[in-house]
Each structure stands twice: as C-alpha cells, then as structure tokens.
Design an enzyme around this catalytic site. Sequence first.
Site, PDB file in Angstrom:
ATOM      1  N   LYS A  10       0.752  -1.046   0.087  1.00  0.00           N
ATOM      2  CA  LYS A  10      -0.062   0.125   0.031  1.00  0.00           C
ATOM      3  C   LYS A  10       0.827   1.324   0.070  1.00  0.00           C
ATOM      4  CE  LYS A  10      -4.189   1.873   2.129  1.00  0.00           C
ATOM      5  NZ  LYS A  10      -5.472   1.620   2.902  1.00  0.00           N
ATOM      6  N   GLU A  68     -18.667  -5.713  10.749  1.00  0.00           N
ATOM      7  CA  GLU A  68     -19.497  -5.094  11.464  1.00  0.00           C
ATOM      8  C   GLU A  68     -20.629  -5.691  11.998  1.00  0.00           C
ATOM      9  OE1 GLU A  68     -17.421  -2.199   8.656  1.00  0.00           O
ATOM     10  OE2 GLU A  68     -18.550  -4.195   8.190  1.00  0.00           O
ATOM     11  N   ARG A  77     -24.740  -2.642   7.529  1.00  0.00           N
ATOM     12  CA  ARG A  77     -24.392  -4.060   7.275  1.00  0.00           C
ATOM     13  C   ARG A  77     -24.711  -4.872   8.517  1.00  0.00           C
ATOM     14  NH1 ARG A  77     -18.791  -3.058   4.093  1.00  0.00           N
ATOM     15  NH2 ARG A  77     -18.289  -2.396   5.982  1.00  0.00           N
TER      16      ARG A  77
END
Length: 649
Positions: free
Chosen positions: A300, A388, A416
């Site tokens: 990243k 979640e 969610r």
Amino acid sequence: MEMERPDTTIQEADNKYPLLQSIDSPADLRRLPQSALPEVCSEIREFLINSLSKNPGHFASSMGAVELTVALHYVFNTPYDRIVWDVGHQAYGHKLLTGRRELFATNRKFGGLSGFPNPEESEYDTFTAGHASNSISAALGMTVASKLQGESPRRNVVAVIGDASISGGLAFEGLNNAAITPNNLLIILNDNDMSIDRNVGALNSYLTHINTTKAYNTFRYRIYKLLKNMHLVGERSKGSILRFNNSIKSLLGKQQNIFEGLNIRYFGPFDGHDIDRVVRVLNDIKEMDGPRILHLRTVKGKGYRPAEKDPAKWHAPGLFDAVSGTRIGDGSASGPSKWQDVFGETLLELARNDKRIVGITAAMSSGTSMNIMQEAMPERVFDVGISEGHAITFAGGLAKEGMRPFAAIYSSFTQRAYDQIIHDVAIQHLPVTLCLDRAGIVGEDGVTHHGVFDMCYLRPIPGIIISSPMDESTLRSLMLTSVSGNYGPFVIRYPRGKGNDAMWREKTPEVIPVGKGHKLRDGKDVAVLSIGPTGRWAVAAADRAAAEGISVAHYDMIFLKPIDEEILREVGERGVPVITIEDGMRDGGLGSAVAEWMADHDYHPEIIRIGVPDRFVAHGKVPELMRECGMDEDAIFSAIKKAARKSAV
C-alpha cells in the site's frame, strides 16, 4: 453525468506523461508492447502523486494497485470483460486508463468524478464499490448470468478484492457459493496487509504465511497445459484433478490452502508489482474453466516513500507537498477538535473510571479515534476487522456477561449489521453503546458513505435509544449517560469533521435525562425542532429571523427515541407552524416522528420537514451538498420566514 472541466495545471502536467497521455481507453493500452507497461505504471504513479497532492482523495490504496490495474486492462478485453472492484479506494488508476484522465482534477468535487467506481459514470465501472466485500458475490452473479445467456465469445469476469475486504463475511458467503455454482469467475486477492489501519485477525496471519514455490507453480502450469492439450481436462474430470492437485500442493507446502479446501483453484502468492509476471500469469489462467483465485502481494502506497512507511496515515492524507511528502493541514492546527477525537478522548476518560468499559471497532481504529484508548489500554480494545455484524454480536456477548461495550462504527457501515442490532442486542435489551461516526452528509466520499439512513432504520426497533448531540459537551454527556443505567442499546450519532467548541475539555460530562430535550430560545410565531449539529444552523437562522421581527422557539431535541413528549405537547398546544431539522433522510426520521406524534395526539400544526430528500446524494463539499438538499442556514431561514407569514394570516 455532466462534469466540470479540469484544472488547467493538471492538463499541462499531461505533457510529463507521454504514454499515459496516449491512452484514452484500455484499447489504446493494449496496442502498446508489453515492454512499455513498466513505464505506464511509473507515469500513473507520478500523475496520482501530483494530482492528489493538490486535490485530495484516497491515495495509498490506488498507488499499490497500479501494476494490477494495468495488467487487467492489458490482458482482458474491457469493457466486454468485466472488472468488479471491491472498495473503490483501489480504482484511481482504473479511472485514468478508462477515459477519465483529463477529468481527474474534478475527482470527488461537486459535479465531478466520483471517488469510487460508479456505473452511471462509465461503462468500465461495472458495479458500485464503496463498502467492502461485495465484489465476489456481484462478479459471481455476472459470470453466471453470462453463462445462462450463452454469451459468445466467453465473457471473463474478474473480482478484485483488496484492502482486507476478504475478511468480511459477505466475501466468504460469495466464496462458498462460487465453489458449488458452475462459473468461470476469476478472483484476484490484492493482499496489501491493510484495510485502513493494519489488518487484523487469523485470516490475515494465514495470508501472510501462504507460500507457493516457483517450482510448484511452473510444474502445475505445465501439467495443466499438457492435460488440456491432450483433452484430458474437462468438466467431468476437473473436480478429481483439482482434488489431486490440492493434495500435491498440501504435500509440498506442508499446509492446507483454505481456498483450495473449497475446491477453488489457487495461484500464488505472486509479487503484484512485477508487471511482466502478473501479465503472464493472467494470460495463463484467464481461459481456465471454473472459479480461480490469484493471490498478489502488494504494498500500500507503493512508489511513494512516505506512504509506504505509514500507509494508514496516507490512506487519505489530504493536501500534501508532492516533493517533500509534508502533509498540509493534517488536523494538528489549533481550534476545535474533530468529533471523533472528542469521542476517543472521552472514551478513555470513562474507561479509566469504569473497568466494565471496552471498545470495539471494525478496521477503523484511527478513523473513529478508538486508537486513543487502544494505545492506553490495548487489552480492552478489540479491532474485529471488516466485520460490522460480528462487531455488534460480539458486543452483545460482552454486554451479556456484564461488560459495557462501546462499538464505534461509521454510520453507513453500520447498515451491514442491522439484523445483529435487532436479533443479538435489542431483543435481549443488552447495554451496548453504538457510536455512529460520520453520521449525516459526509462530503466528498459521496453516495456510498453518507450516514443518512440510521435514524430511519433504527427508530422502529423497540427499546432502543437514539440520540445526537448538538455540541461536543453533549456528546461527552451522552457517552456518560449510556453507562449510567441499564438502558439497553444506546445509539449516539455524530458527524464527520471538526466541532465548534475548542473548550470542551474544560466542561465536566453530566448525566442527561433520557428522552429529554432542551429549549434553546422561546418564541411565539414558529417552533423549530432540531436534532444534532444541525441545531447550530437553526440557531443562526433564528437569529436572522429575530432581526426581522420573527419570534422563533427553538428546541434541541437531543433524543429521537424516546422523543420528548413534553416539548411536543407544548408545541402542539401553541398551534404554530413547526419546522423539523435533521441531518438524515427526511422520510422516517425526526420529522416523521413529530408528525406521527402530533397526529396520534390530535394536534394538527403545519409541519415543514427539512432533511435529506428522497434520493441518493452525490459527492461534494458538505456546504455544497447541504445547499443542494435545502438543509443549510439559508434554507432554514427561508422556511422560517415562510412559516411565519402563514402563522400571521
């Protein structure tokens, strides 16, 4: 979608990117020799650095996915072949290669390009990608549809899942179904060991240690091609050959591969920044039948040293100097704190005085400022990854055994976990404090990230408490209140960005009576009921109205549920026009609750509801979007004047 024209400085900068400037579509890319691809990747990175240093966006994820992006569009015949991105943070390079280079200076601006893949924006954006873990399921649906419709030539469908999205439950549901459904799906695992903060969990450790030797991959490719040329590999024999292949791999690697345990062919891990090898592997496996996973290890922030060293901070760094890497306006300046930091500091303060308090976040430790408590009390903070639903049920289990969990999750991501809120917390009346960060209009992240639905979908749940503070001191008091009694699920929603009170640390939190609002000013012509930080705009609008001789009563409701019936009765008995103001959907939230209560109690004032209209709101700066939705100070002032004229008749 009509786009603004780009900043001329970016257009002039195109001269620095001779190859990229020649690519207006992936077809142009495919006409280049493969030897030119490393330079294309270099130019994309340089373009992103220069552009995003001036017009901020998600930086590190797209920098890490450059070679993968170029290889995909080089090998596959897009847009006929489908690329389905997961969490659109990775897709800036994709936008540059698909005809949007000259418009990229409008990225995330009002009326400009979306910061995420958007099918309304381009045929190359095959599916909405804002939240995590949906790519495998969506891509599986696409490839099955292609198969059922008998499309010829075969349409390749590729799901690119990265930024730790593979840890989400939906991704595993998709994998499970892909393993038993006839399909030719290719799944690319862009494994950069990150979501926004460092990825966590057993799966991450597993992916980190997967190793496949070069000799094994060479052996497998040769055997596959030989068997295919001899017509020994077909649909009937594929399963047994795959199981044999998996056994060989387990023997050589001394471990069982979780993906091949599902009978999904696994390739890798490979260096995702070796463009020649990625292209070669994609060409080798693209025509294979059945579901496949290509595992690429990437970095990243690749190509920009500051981002490689600290990818979490460079996920979305804001303005920065492209040469030095110095971030500009990183939030360290004096003035009001961010709402999330008020939450983080208050949580640590409360936890020091109450050993029952624990913190839970879903891969957003720094994004929610849960990291403040995490650094001081690591044993009492749990980052569950992009999960979640699990976060809420986990919190329920903690609460069931006497703990007082604070689950800090972005409002839009909490969608969610709706079933878990009802089934695993509310039914059992468990004392879980759910802190909804980024509630309301969030700005440049746009339609997938606006936290505007929570009040509407949470309000019907029996026994739940829903609150929203107008200022930082009230946020602190609500957090204290949530653990001061056995209230069951207690929701506190607050916005993105900075608050308004630089002195909040000097004010001691106090327990607030649940279900009680506060009258900010009295008046006889119009009654304004606001909830949350929208109250500040209402205060300013009421001041302007007072200057014109209009008497406005203004109430900060604080609680949506239970709603303050004494305030509603007082307003109903006056019979003056009522204006409700909320930073959420107009239908189903505060305005609807007030209208329902008035009707149920035989009061019939005129009610003007100010909130997000019944449509999805695009991206732009918060003031721009508030104005577009008719929710800003000017709109409130106009509504007050209009209501006052009717009241005077």
